[in-house]
Design an enzyme around this catalytic site. Structure first.
Site, PDB file in Angstrom:
ATOM      1  N   HIS A   1       0.739  -1.189   0.281  1.00 52.26           N
ATOM      2  CA  HIS A   1      -0.165   0.024  -0.156  1.00 52.26           C
ATOM      3  C   HIS A   1       1.119   1.115  -0.043  1.00 52.26           C
ATOM      4  O   HIS A   1       2.237   1.191   0.824  1.00 52.26           O
ATOM      5  CB  HIS A   1      -1.272  -0.172   1.124  1.00 52.26           C
ATOM      6  CG  HIS A   1      -0.611   0.466   2.645  1.00 52.26           C
ATOM      7  ND1 HIS A   1      -0.214   2.306   3.306  1.00 52.26           N
ATOM      8  CD2 HIS A   1      -0.051  -0.073   3.548  1.00 52.26           C
ATOM      9  CE1 HIS A   1       0.166   1.668   4.050  1.00 52.26           C
ATOM     10  NE2 HIS A   1       0.220   0.872   4.489  1.00 52.26           N
ATOM     11  N   CYS A   2       0.088   2.322  -0.470  1.00 47.28           N
ATOM     12  CA  CYS A   2       0.662   3.763  -0.529  1.00 47.28           C
ATOM     13  C   CYS A   2      -0.012   4.795   0.032  1.00 47.28           C
ATOM     14  O   CYS A   2      -1.072   4.497   0.809  1.00 47.28           O
ATOM     15  CB  CYS A   2       1.964   4.013  -1.836  1.00 47.28           C
ATOM     16  SG  CYS A   2       0.378   4.114  -3.104  1.00 47.28           S
ATOM     17  N   LYS A   3      -0.367   6.072  -0.407  1.00 50.06           N
ATOM     18  CA  LYS A   3      -1.167   6.501   0.041  1.00 50.06           C
ATOM     19  C   LYS A   3      -2.373   6.780  -0.749  1.00 50.06           C
ATOM     20  O   LYS A   3      -3.165   6.298  -0.142  1.00 50.06           O
ATOM     21  CB  LYS A   3      -0.584   8.210  -0.540  1.00 50.06           C
ATOM     22  CG  LYS A   3      -2.318   8.939  -0.094  1.00 50.06           C
ATOM     23  CD  LYS A   3      -0.908  10.449  -0.417  1.00 50.06           C
ATOM     24  CE  LYS A   3      -2.108  11.699   0.457  1.00 50.06           C
ATOM     25  NZ  LYS A   3      -1.752  13.331   0.732  1.00 50.06           N
TER      26      LYS A   3
END
Length: 99
Positions: free
Chosen positions: A64-66
């Protein structure tokens, strides 16, 4: 593998079946907010960390990231390196925090 929703991930965390979670955001972003139980490996450092991640090739891994862009790149890269069960967190940590 199909990507994962924040709802499914939270359910899996609640019932003790959470996959390995890798946060590919930069360290300073991870320090501001993080998903419990995740490990931070910024996208740019993934190639250097492959040896450490070798044991995860057969396991389910959620990246995941932003918002989902960088983690889509991480999913593609890890898949090319032989990781068989990589899933992207749809909407990233933003969706996770809103849900």
């Amino acid at each position: 593998m199909n990507d994962i929703t924040s709802t499914e991930l939270k359910e899996r965390q609640a019932n003790g079946t959470a996959p390995v979670i890798i946060d590919v955001r930069e360290t300073w972003e991870n320090e501001e907010s993080r998903i419990e139980g995740s490990q931070n490996i910024p996208l740019g450092t993934l190639p250097q960390k492959l040896d450490e991640l070798e044991e995860l090739k057969e396991q389910e891994v959620v990246v995941h990231c932003k918002g989902g862009g960088r983690s889509a790149s991480a999913k593609a890269y890890l898949s090319q390196q032989g990781f068989q069960k990589v899933r992207n967190l749809i909407g990233g940590i933003q969706a996770y925090q809103q849900g």
